[in-house]
Design an enzyme around this catalytic site. Structure first.
Site, PDB file in Angstrom:
ATOM      1  N   THR A  52      -8.538   6.586  -2.756  1.00 58.14           N
ATOM      2  CA  THR A  52      -9.875   6.056  -3.020  1.00 58.14           C
ATOM      3  C   THR A  52     -10.916   7.157  -2.940  1.00 58.14           C
ATOM      4  OG1 THR A  52      -9.875   5.311  -0.727  1.00 58.14           O
ATOM      5  CG2 THR A  52      -9.575   3.630  -2.409  1.00 58.14           C
ATOM      6  N   LYS A  66       0.486  14.433   0.459  1.00 60.18           N
ATOM      7  CA  LYS A  66      -0.851  14.668  -0.105  1.00 60.18           C
ATOM      8  C   LYS A  66      -1.043  16.139  -0.474  1.00 60.18           C
ATOM      9  CE  LYS A  66      -2.890  10.798   2.503  1.00 60.18           C
ATOM     10  NZ  LYS A  66      -3.445   9.893   1.491  1.00 60.18           N
ATOM     11  N   HIS A  95       0.800  -1.231   0.000  1.00 60.02           N
ATOM     12  CA  HIS A  95       0.000   0.000   0.000  1.00 60.02           C
ATOM     13  C   HIS A  95       0.822   1.266   0.000  1.00 60.02           C
ATOM     14  CE1 HIS A  95      -4.226  -1.200   0.470  1.00 60.02           C
ATOM     15  NE2 HIS A  95      -3.741  -2.284   1.044  1.00 60.02           N
ATOM     16  N   LYS A 125      -8.878  14.184   3.582  1.00 62.55           N
ATOM     17  CA  LYS A 125      -8.025  12.985   3.681  1.00 62.55           C
ATOM     18  C   LYS A 125      -7.077  13.224   4.848  1.00 62.55           C
ATOM     19  CE  LYS A 125      -6.856  13.744  -0.646  1.00 62.55           C
ATOM     20  NZ  LYS A 125      -6.791  12.572  -1.501  1.00 62.55           N
ATOM     21  N   LYS A 184     -14.577   8.134  -4.998  1.00 65.59           N
ATOM     22  CA  LYS A 184     -15.857   8.498  -4.368  1.00 65.59           C
ATOM     23  C   LYS A 184     -16.358   9.832  -4.912  1.00 65.59           C
ATOM     24  CE  LYS A 184     -14.150   6.030  -0.377  1.00 65.59           C
ATOM     25  NZ  LYS A 184     -13.256   6.158   0.787  1.00 65.59           N
TER      26      LYS A 184
END
Lengths: 112, 831
Positions: free
Chosen positions: B660, B558, B361, B552, B664
């Site tokens: 993910t 990020k 991951h 997130k 969405k």
């Protein structure tokens, strides 16, 4: 440790009457087995009431073995409850101890 | 065969059951209950239905002697369950009517449920989505995890800074768990190995001086859509083996005895926040071992009820390791097979390799788990022996493949030399599994070429890709009823179990009436979010603005910071240059920072610093607003995502494994502003590059810059006026007037410290692409057309597709539907 001793022919059967074999009573068991080792060459330890053994309980059993053997005796175990058996398996004690399903099996093994 | 839960009688039955539970659980009538009690009365009624179906499902699998998959994961980020369970059982309308009769809104009752926050972020939520898909696809798939008493901390914001509060989600118990003390398992830890001999005189390493923990299973039913199949998630809680430690008890120290007991139960007390895991915490290691020891013993016990010998084990059991955290399953199964089942090493190893699959991951080197050898030796002495033997045999094999290449063997070794030596858990997982997969196409490529290229050279066939997916039942049908209703009216209800059917929307994307309806549904979700912002923050948000959302975990890679730099740029452009934006915009942030992660916590402060200035400045009123919604969690995401116009997926290319939330958002009709990273690449291909705002350096360009040491952030900081102005504003304390110097670190991180995540290189392209987004947004029909095409083309990002691929390629798992039922098909669209 509470225990009950019984003589079946030339075999001495020790039945532990406690639910636990752990740091609280494993020392007693070690002493009982050491005392018996000298005079009683054939020993069966019946653990039918014991549902939990911790590592000091296992330690007591492992420590008793050479004493019994050096006195020319033999120790067999019987009536091991599944959770205890599982622990013996995990730590590979089943390969060291001579374990039998029932008391009769253990006695019969001495007769062979 | 159980009755269909949605018969005409079901409405009356559900009401009767809720009344019965109200009376028996609370000694009240349903009318007398309030808040959480009402929720519980309904939840207990739903639980009854789940349990009946769970038992029937287990019987069905047993009759079919079906192969099962066990999904081992330290995290299952479940969120709330009642709405999802009602939806999947087909009872949502019945429940709504029940409460309408009491003059209550079902939504208010459902809001009483605490989130089950047994995870940090994407990895844990993925596991929860997978369980939903497995059950919906009638596949025998079970989750195995830990029943943390404290889930991920609750986040409170105090004067702009994150404060962590404990999340004791089990305080009042949960109706969703079935305790199974009769299936408890024992797990020894600690101790030493005595090199003894067995009765035949053979070498017999005996594990002595251990402590024993007991794992009690708690099963959470997982119902698939339609209610035909109910699998479960089995979570283990640690209990001490005997009620009190007799040693202390006998010496009269009762309190010490009880303290000991508490110590054992500590093992499953708390979920470790990510980024604190790598700290070599002993308790975390025990947690990881506890999970796999409990899980494997449970699986083996069930297996031995139907089979003898272990030859067939991999034919009826597959175990998937969700990241490296459950990797101790490899030596644990080896230990069982050789120590307890007496298999020879080679046979045992064959069983192990055929049983496990491993999902990687992360590409971040610092997040790759390693455990110090001295710690392993103390906690799991027998396992360390086994790991050494696995390594010895593995290096022999590798040495034959790469003769005279000691350097490569050192890189491959399961043990990293150093002080102290460390066991590389990813290497152990790769060696012990028959399949290694990444979670998006780019990520899987980078695993092969950058992360573990030597393993890829050794076993190219082991490596594969399984792009992540999300369940449309929770993220669209449950979270966005307004859009879901429109979709069902347009393409029929089949999309709920076959997301590819949304392709049927393509023709209506150009239809003005449909687009208007789409925009109305979006507006209703934005009004819902605006109400939430008002209730939580006392902040007025214009539902007509463009909702620009980044939610997130807070992490440098990020790049929430890049988002903030853009906000500052906009603010300065508006206040200093008088340049009005094409559309008013609301920036929505939510996310938790790991408690020990200083930079991430500072980013939260920065967002609040900027929000305070922007939201108070009359010059930008009605044009800009910055909102940080505290305590990000699944149930909050379910409100935010349906309201988004723009989805911020702006990680530095080559860092995000998949993402993910990007899926969405697209599923809910947001357009993405994104880098070519993770699954963004595949989403862009699927929805069409013209319907996706792409920007920034590619992973290849970044690798190249890094390789050549050619990135110089000062070039941007000094040479680009737009960039310089943003940094100058930070230096001048424009957003930290009360705390001079508070954000000096930002400038330092982005310049002197090398700007590790390439913010400055990507800032101008990011500003440009945001202007493009503005222009498109002002053309409402065009924006709606693009958004609808995103929804129409998102079919491949259903976790149903992902699970089908895992089942086909890795697990060899088949659906086991009830007699006469047909498992949802994917119309051959995917795979």
């Amino acid at each position: 440790v509470e225990s009950h001793q019984e003589q079946v022919g030339d075999v001495t059967v020790i039945e532990l009457l406690s639910e636990y074999l752990d740091a609280g009573n494993s020392g007693d068991l070690k002493n009982i087995l050491a005392d018996l080792a000298g005079d009683h060459r054939k020993l069966v330890l019946d653990l039918n009431r014991v549902t939990f053994v911790d590592s000091s309980g296992c330690g007591a059993l492992i420590a008793a073995l050479p004493r019994v053997h050096s006195a020319g005796g033999e120790l067999k175990l019987c009536c091991i409850n599944p959770p205890v058996r599982t622990l013996f398996d995990i730590v590979r004690m089943q390969r060291i101890l001579d374990i039998h399903k029932t008391r009769d099996d253990a006695l019969a093994a001495f007769a062979r | 065969v159980l009755a269909d839960p949605t018969t005409p009688r079901s409405r009356a039955e559900l009401a009767d059951d809720a009344r019965t539970h109200a009376r028996h659980a609370f000694a009240h009538s349903l009318e007398e209950l309030a808040g959480s009690e009402l929720w519980r009365a309904l939840a207990l009624s739903v639980r009854d239905r789940l349990v009946d179906r769970m038992v029937a499902t287990s019987d069905r699998y047993a009759r079919a002697r079906a192969k099962r998959v066990a999904y081992f994961s330290m995290e299952f980020l479940i969120g709330r369950s009642l709405r999802n369970n009602l939806l999947n059982l087909g009872l949502l309308d019945e429940a709504r009517d029940l409460f309408a009769g009491l003059r209550l809104r079902l939504d208010d009752v459902l809001d009483q449920e605490p989130d089950a926050a047994l995870g940090n972020g994407g990895l844990g939520r993925l596991a929860a989505c997978f369980l939903d898909s497995l059950a919906t696809l009638d596949m025998p798939g079970y989750g195995y995890g830990i029943n943390y008493e404290y889930g991920l901390f609750r986040q409170e914001i105090d004067n702009g800074a994150q404060r962590e509060k404990p999340d004791n989600w089990l305080t009042y118990g949960t109706p969703w768990q079935i305790h199974r003390p009769s299936e408890a398992v024992q797990v020894p830890v600690y101790g030493r190995i005595e090199h003894a001999r067995d009765r035949a005189g053979n070498y017999n390493p005996t594990w002595l001086d251990w402590k024993v923990l007991v794992g009690i299973p708690h099963d959470m039913p997982v119902v698939g859509y339609g209610g035909r199949t109910v699998n479960y998630l089995r979570l283990f809680a640690a209990r001490s083996a005997n009620e009190l430690d007799m040693e202390f008890f006998n010496t009269g120290d009762y309190v010490k005895a009880v303290e000991r007991e508490i110590l054992s139960e500590t093992v499953t007390k708390v979920l470790y926040p990510s980024d604190t895991i790598a700290a070599g915490r002993e308790l975390r290691l025990i947690q990881e071992y506890f999970l796999v020891a409990c899980g494997l013993r449970d699986i083996i016990r069930r297996y031995l009820r139907g089979y003898t010998g272990f030859e067939q084990f991999p034919d009826v059991v597959a175990v998937q390791l969700n990241d490296t955290h459950p990797t101790l399953a490899v030596p644990e199964l080896m230990r069982y097979l050789i120590d307890e089942a007496d298999l020879p090493w080679e046979k045992a190893w064959d069983v192990v390799q055929r049983t496990f699959g491993f999902t990687n991951h992360t590409l971040m080197p610092e997040a790759l788990e390693k455990w110090p050898v001295p710690l392993l030796e103390r906690v799991l002495p027998r396992h360390l022996q086994i790991i050494y033997e696995i390594n010895r045999r593995f290096l022999e094999e590798a040495g034959r493949a790469f003769p005279n290449d000691g350097e490569r063997l050192r890189r491959l070794s399961l043990v990293e030399e150093g002080e102290p030596k460390q066991v590389r858990m990813a290497h152990l997982a790769i060696v012990g599994s028959h399949s290694v997969n990444g979670v998006a196409r780019l990520h899987s490529e980078l695993v092969k070429t950058s992360l573990v290229p030597d393993f890829f050279a050794l076993w190219p066939k082991k490596f594969n890709n399984k792009t992540n997916g999300v369940t449309q039942r929770r993220w669209l049908l449950g979270a966005n009823p307004a859009l879901a209703d429109l979709l069902t009216r347009t393409v029929g209800p089949g999309w709920v179990t076959d997301l590819s059917l949304l392709r049927g929307l393509e023709p209506v994307a150009a239809d003005a009436t449909f687009r208007d309806e789409f925009l109305r549904s979006k507006r209703s979700n934005q009004e819902r979010l605006a109400r939430l912002a008002r209730d939580v923050l006392r902040l007025t948000v214009d539902p007509a603005a463009l909702f620009d959302v980044q939610i997130k975990r807070i992490h440098e890679y990020k790049r929430q910071l890049l988002n903030v730099l853009h906000i500052i740029h906009r603010y300065l452009e508006l206040t200093e240059d008088g340049k009005e934006p094409a559309a008013p915009r609301v920036w929505v942030f939510a996310g938790k920072a790991a408690p020990g992660y200083w930079a991430a916590k500072q980013i939260i402060r920065l967002i609040h610093g900027v929000a305070r200035v922007v939201n108070a400045d009359p010059k930008v009123r009605g044009l800009m607003k910055v909102v940080f919604l505290p305590d990000y969690r699944v149930s909050l995401a379910e409100v935010i995502i349906p309201a988004a116009d723009l989805s911020e997926q702006i990680s530095t290319a080559g860092t995000e494994a998949s993402g993910t939330s990007n899926m969405k958002f697209a599923m809910n009709g947001a357009l993405t502003v994104g880098t070519l990273d993770g699954a963004n690449i595949e989403i862009r291909e699927a929805v069409g590059p013209e319907n996706f705002f792409v920007f920034g350096l590619t992973a290849e360009q970044i690798q190249d810059l890094k390789r050549r040491g050619a990135y110089n952030p000062f070039e941007y900081a000094r040479g680009r006026p737009l960039v310089r102005r943003v940094l100058d504003a930070l230096k001048a304390d424009r957003f930290s007037a009360d705390h001079p110097g508070l954000f000096a670190w930002v400038v330092r991180a982005l310049t002197e410290d090398g700007d590790r995540y390439f913010h400055l290189a990507d800032l101008e392209p990011y500003i440009d692409v945001q202007q493009q987004a503005d222009r498109v947004y002002t053309d409402r029909p065009e924006w709606a057309r693009r958004a609808v095409l995103n929804v129409a083309r998102v079919g491949d990002f259903s976790s149903d597709r992902t699970i089908r691929e895992y089942a086909r390629d890795i697990w060899d798992l088949k659906p086991v539907p009830p007699d006469g039922a047909i498992t949802p098909s994917d119309n051959g669209q995917s795979g």
